[in-house]
Design a protein around this motif. Sequence first.
Motif, PDB file in Angstrom:
ATOM      1  N   ARG A 166     183.509  33.939  -4.520  1.00 33.38           N
ATOM      2  CA  ARG A 166     183.630  32.481  -4.339  1.00 33.38           C
ATOM      3  C   ARG A 166     184.980  32.130  -3.713  1.00 33.38           C
ATOM      4  O   ARG A 166     185.060  31.277  -2.815  1.00 33.38           O
ATOM      5  N   ALA A 167     186.024  32.771  -4.165  1.00 32.10           N
ATOM      6  CA  ALA A 167     187.355  32.474  -3.627  1.00 32.10           C
ATOM      7  C   ALA A 167     187.454  32.859  -2.156  1.00 32.10           C
ATOM      8  O   ALA A 167     188.031  32.128  -1.340  1.00 32.10           O
ATOM      9  N   ASP A 168     186.884  34.011  -1.798  1.00 29.17           N
ATOM     10  CA  ASP A 168     186.960  34.429  -0.402  1.00 29.17           C
ATOM     11  C   ASP A 168     186.123  33.528   0.507  1.00 29.17           C
ATOM     12  O   ASP A 168     186.455  33.309   1.686  1.00 29.17           O
ATOM     13  N   LYS A 169     185.008  32.978  -0.017  1.00 28.83           N
ATOM     14  CA  LYS A 169     184.229  32.032   0.786  1.00 28.83           C
ATOM     15  C   LYS A 169     185.032  30.774   1.062  1.00 28.83           C
ATOM     16  O   LYS A 169     184.983  30.209   2.164  1.00 28.83           O
ATOM     17  N   GLN A 170     185.807  30.343   0.065  1.00 28.60           N
ATOM     18  CA  GLN A 170     186.663  29.172   0.271  1.00 28.60           C
ATOM     19  C   GLN A 170     187.737  29.484   1.303  1.00 28.60           C
ATOM     20  O   GLN A 170     188.067  28.648   2.151  1.00 28.60           O
ATOM     21  N   ARG A 171     188.297  30.687   1.275  1.00 28.19           N
ATOM     22  CA  ARG A 171     189.311  31.064   2.256  1.00 28.19           C
ATOM     23  C   ARG A 171     188.691  31.092   3.658  1.00 28.19           C
ATOM     24  O   ARG A 171     189.338  30.742   4.655  1.00 28.19           O
ATOM     25  N   LEU A 172     187.422  31.538   3.721  1.00 31.90           N
ATOM     26  CA  LEU A 172     186.748  31.590   5.010  1.00 31.90           C
ATOM     27  C   LEU A 172     186.522  30.180   5.563  1.00 31.90           C
ATOM     28  O   LEU A 172     186.625  29.935   6.782  1.00 31.90           O
ATOM     29  N   LYS A 173     186.216  29.194   4.684  1.00 35.69           N
ATOM     30  CA  LYS A 173     186.081  27.810   5.116  1.00 35.69           C
ATOM     31  C   LYS A 173     187.392  27.283   5.686  1.00 35.69           C
ATOM     32  O   LYS A 173     187.422  26.595   6.712  1.00 35.69           O
ATOM     33  N   VAL A 174     188.478  27.617   4.998  1.00 33.93           N
ATOM     34  CA  VAL A 174     189.798  27.180   5.466  1.00 33.93           C
ATOM     35  C   VAL A 174     190.077  27.771   6.838  1.00 33.93           C
ATOM     36  O   VAL A 174     190.592  27.111   7.743  1.00 33.93           O
ATOM     37  N   TRP A 175     189.737  29.037   7.005  1.00 28.94           N
ATOM     38  CA  TRP A 175     189.974  29.675   8.322  1.00 28.94           C
ATOM     39  C   TRP A 175     189.149  28.970   9.409  1.00 28.94           C
ATOM     40  O   TRP A 175     189.628  28.745  10.512  1.00 28.94           O
ATOM     41  N   LEU A 176     187.892  28.637   9.079  1.00 29.49           N
ATOM     42  CA  LEU A 176     187.036  27.984  10.057  1.00 29.49           C
ATOM     43  C   LEU A 176     187.607  26.633  10.461  1.00 29.49           C
ATOM     44  O   LEU A 176     187.630  26.272  11.646  1.00 29.49           O
ATOM     45  N   ALA A 177     188.105  25.867   9.461  1.00 24.08           N
ATOM     46  CA  ALA A 177     188.700  24.567   9.775  1.00 24.08           C
ATOM     47  C   ALA A 177     189.901  24.739  10.681  1.00 24.08           C
ATOM     48  O   ALA A 177     190.085  23.993  11.653  1.00 24.08           O
ATOM     49  N   GLU A 178     190.729  25.704  10.390  1.00 22.78           N
ATOM     50  CA  GLU A 178     191.906  25.947  11.223  1.00 22.78           C
ATOM     51  C   GLU A 178     191.492  26.359  12.627  1.00 22.78           C
ATOM     52  O   GLU A 178     192.093  25.935  13.630  1.00 22.78           O
ATOM     53  N   TYR A 179     190.462  27.146  12.724  1.00 23.25           N
ATOM     54  CA  TYR A 179     190.007  27.610  14.040  1.00 23.25           C
ATOM     55  C   TYR A 179     189.467  26.445  14.879  1.00 23.25           C
ATOM     56  O   TYR A 179     189.736  26.347  16.079  1.00 23.25           O
ATOM     57  N   LEU A 180     188.678  25.566  14.233  1.00 22.10           N
ATOM     58  CA  LEU A 180     188.112  24.441  14.962  1.00 22.10           C
ATOM     59  C   LEU A 180     189.177  23.446  15.393  1.00 22.10           C
ATOM     60  O   LEU A 180     189.038  22.776  16.427  1.00 22.10           O
ATOM     61  N   ILE A 181     190.249  23.349  14.613  1.00 19.73           N
ATOM     62  CA  ILE A 181     191.308  22.392  14.944  1.00 19.73           C
ATOM     63  C   ILE A 181     192.219  22.946  16.029  1.00 19.73           C
ATOM     64  O   ILE A 181     192.527  22.275  17.012  1.00 19.73           O
ATOM     65  N   THR A 182     192.650  24.195  15.868  1.00 24.52           N
ATOM     66  CA  THR A 182     193.668  24.759  16.780  1.00 24.52           C
ATOM     67  C   THR A 182     193.067  25.681  17.821  1.00 24.52           C
ATOM     68  O   THR A 182     193.693  25.950  18.852  1.00 24.52           O
ATOM     69  N   GLU A 183     191.870  26.201  17.569  1.00 19.18           N
ATOM     70  CA  GLU A 183     191.228  27.196  18.429  1.00 19.18           C
ATOM     71  C   GLU A 183     192.147  28.407  18.666  1.00 19.18           C
ATOM     72  O   GLU A 183     192.108  29.042  19.693  1.00 19.18           O
ATOM     73  N   ASP A 184     193.019  28.637  17.694  1.00 20.96           N
ATOM     74  CA  ASP A 184     193.951  29.793  17.826  1.00 20.96           C
ATOM     75  C   ASP A 184     194.140  30.492  16.476  1.00 20.96           C
ATOM     76  O   ASP A 184     195.228  30.916  16.143  1.00 20.96           O
ATOM     77  N   ALA A 185     193.088  30.490  15.651  1.00 22.44           N
ATOM     78  CA  ALA A 185     193.203  31.116  14.325  1.00 22.44           C
ATOM     79  C   ALA A 185     193.161  32.639  14.453  1.00 22.44           C
ATOM     80  O   ALA A 185     192.655  33.184  15.431  1.00 22.44           O
ATOM     81  N   ASN A 186     193.672  33.293  13.414  1.00 23.48           N
ATOM     82  CA  ASN A 186     193.767  34.765  13.391  1.00 23.48           C
ATOM     83  C   ASN A 186     192.391  35.347  13.058  1.00 23.48           C
ATOM     84  O   ASN A 186     191.907  35.242  11.927  1.00 23.48           O
ATOM     85  N   THR A 187     191.745  35.950  14.049  1.00 25.54           N
ATOM     86  CA  THR A 187     190.406  36.513  13.811  1.00 25.54           C
ATOM     87  C   THR A 187     190.458  37.769  12.960  1.00 25.54           C
ATOM     88  O   THR A 187     189.470  38.120  12.320  1.00 25.54           O
ATOM     89  N   SER A 188     191.610  38.462  12.961  1.00 27.98           N
ATOM     90  CA  SER A 188     191.712  39.657  12.116  1.00 27.98           C
ATOM     91  C   SER A 188     191.648  39.291  10.645  1.00 27.98           C
ATOM     92  O   SER A 188     191.094  40.038   9.820  1.00 27.98           O
ATOM     93  N   PHE A 189     192.184  38.099  10.301  1.00 26.71           N
ATOM     94  CA  PHE A 189     192.089  37.637   8.914  1.00 26.71           C
ATOM     95  C   PHE A 189     190.630  37.379   8.554  1.00 26.71           C
ATOM     96  O   PHE A 189     190.169  37.699   7.467  1.00 26.71           O
ATOM     97  N   ARG A 190     189.875  36.781   9.513  1.00 33.19           N
ATOM     98  CA  ARG A 190     188.454  36.519   9.294  1.00 33.19           C
ATOM     99  C   ARG A 190     187.703  37.837   9.057  1.00 33.19           C
ATOM    100  O   ARG A 190     186.915  37.959   8.104  1.00 33.19           O
TER     101      ARG A 190
END
Length: 540
Positions: free
Chosen positions: A57-81
Motif C-alpha cells: 500500500r505504501a509503495d502504491k502511494q509513492r507511485l501515485k506521487v511519482w506519477l503526479a510529479e511526472y505529469l507536472i514536470t515531465e522530468d521525473a526520475n524513471t529509475s525510481f519508478r
Amino acid sequence: MSNDHMYLRKLAISLCVLLAIILLQSAIAFWAHQNSEFHTERNRVANQMLTEFISVRADKQRLKVWLAEYLITEDANTSFRDALFSRMQLQLNHLDQLAIRDQLFSTSEVDLQHTMQQVKVISLLQSNLQTLEQALRTREIALYQDDTQRWRVLISLFDKFQDTDLSELLQQAIAQQKERASSTELDALAALQQVKLTIVLISLAGLIFAVFIGYHLSKALSRPLQQLLDGTKQLQHGHFNHRISESGPAEFAELARQFNLMSGYIANFAEKEKQSQQAAEQLVLDRTAQLQQALEQLHQAEYRQKQLLADISHELRTPTTSIQGEAEISLRGQAKSSSEYQEAFSRILAATQQLSHRIDDLLMLARGEDKALQVQLKPVTLASFMQQAEKIARQQLEPTFILEYTSNIGTPDANWLLLDAEKFASVLRIVTENTKHYARQTPQVTFAVNATDAELVLELKDQGIGIAAEDSSRLFERHYRSNLARQTRPDGLGIGLCIAKAIMDAHDGTITLSANQPTGARVTLTLPLFSGAIDESTHY
C-alpha cells in the motif's frame, strides 16, 4: 527375598519410577514445545503478511506521487519508478509464498477461508501491478494529449481494477490480516502458557516423588555413608591404618571391606612412594652436584682456552719479533764482517729453534696426550744416553748458567735403556727451559745422573723461584700455572710439564718436582735400567 538385597530392590524400583517420570515429562514437554512452535510460526507468518500488505500500500502511494510529479514536470526520475515496480513485485511474490505457508498452518475452516480470500487479493494486486507497469511506461503516457485525461485515466488504474475498488480491498485485507495476526498471537501465548503449566506440573510431580524416595533411601544410606565419610577423612589426614566396620547389609559390608583393602593398598603405596621420593631426592642432589661440577669444569676449560690463546700469541710473538729484528739489523747499514753475520744468524737460528719447539708443543697439545703416548722404544746403551743427555743440558743451559754435571756410574757400557730418544729429548728440553725461565737470577745449576740395579735417576736442581706447597699437586695439569710462575713469566702456556709427564709414563718412568733447599726446584726423572747384552731386534 532376603533382607541383604532389600535395599537393592528398593533402589531399582525407585530408579525405574524416576526414569518413567522423566520419559513422560520429556514426551509431554516435546509435545508442548511442538505445539508452541506451531502457533508461534502461525503468528510469524501472519505478521509477515501484514507487513507486506502495508508495504504494498505504501509503495502504491509513492507511485501515485511519482506519477503526479511526472505529469507536472515531465522530468521525473524513471529509475525510481522502475525500482518501485520491482520492489512491489517482490512483495507480492513474497505474499504469495506466505499465503501458501499460511494454508499449511490452518486449524479451522475459518482460517482456510481467510487464507483463500487473501490469495484472491494477492492475485488481483499482481494483475493490477502488471497493468500499471504497462500503463506508466513513458511512451504509453505520451499517447494521451490532454493532461487532465492522463491523470484521470492513470489514477483510475490505481483505485479501480476489474470493477473492484482496490483501495478498499487492500484496506480490508490489511484489517483482516491484523485480526488474524492478533488471533495467532493469542494462540501462541496460550500455547506457551500451556507449555509452562505442563512442565511445572510434571516437574512438581517428579520433585515430590524424588523427595519421597530420597528421604527413605537416605535413611538407609546415612549410617554406612557416615562411616565411609569418616574413613575418607582419616585417609585425608594421612591415617592410612584406619579401618571401618564391615557389618550391616551385604552391599555396605562389601563396600566397607573394599574400603579397608584400599586403605591397606594406600598405606603400602604411601610407604613405597616415600622411599622412592627419598631416593629420587638423593639422586637429584647427586645429579645436581655432578652438573655443578661439570659446569665448573666447563667454566675452567673456557678460561683455560682463552688463556691458551693469549699465551700462544705471546709465545709465538717473542721469537718471531726476535727473528725479524735480527734480520733487519743484519740488512741495515754497511756491509758487515763474516763474524758479525755469523753471530746474527746464530741468534736467528736460536730464535727459529725456539719457535719450532713452541710449534711442536702446540701440535702435540692439539693432537692430545694419546699422540705423546705413542713412542717407539729402541735399545740405547747407557753410555750413549748419558752423552746425549749431557749434550742437551749444556746446549740448553750454557752459557747462561754454570752447569755442574756429576755421575756415579762406573761402567755405563754394561747397561742399556729402552728409549725413544726424540721424545725423551723433548722431556729434557722442557725441564731445562723451565730452569732457564724461572732461575735466571741464580746461574748455578746441578745436573746429576745416578743408577741403581734397576733404575736410572736424572736429577736437575736450580736455585730459582721454587715451588709452593699448595701448587705441588697441580703442577702436571694441562694449562695450570702457579701465581709465582705467571708473575715471573706472563707468556707461558702451562703445557710443558703435562707433555713431559705423558712421555715419561709411556717409558714406564716417572717425573717429580719438589722444592730444593734452601731455595729453587728439583726435577727428578727415572727410567727402567737393563743389564746384559743388547738385543738389537728389540722394538716397542
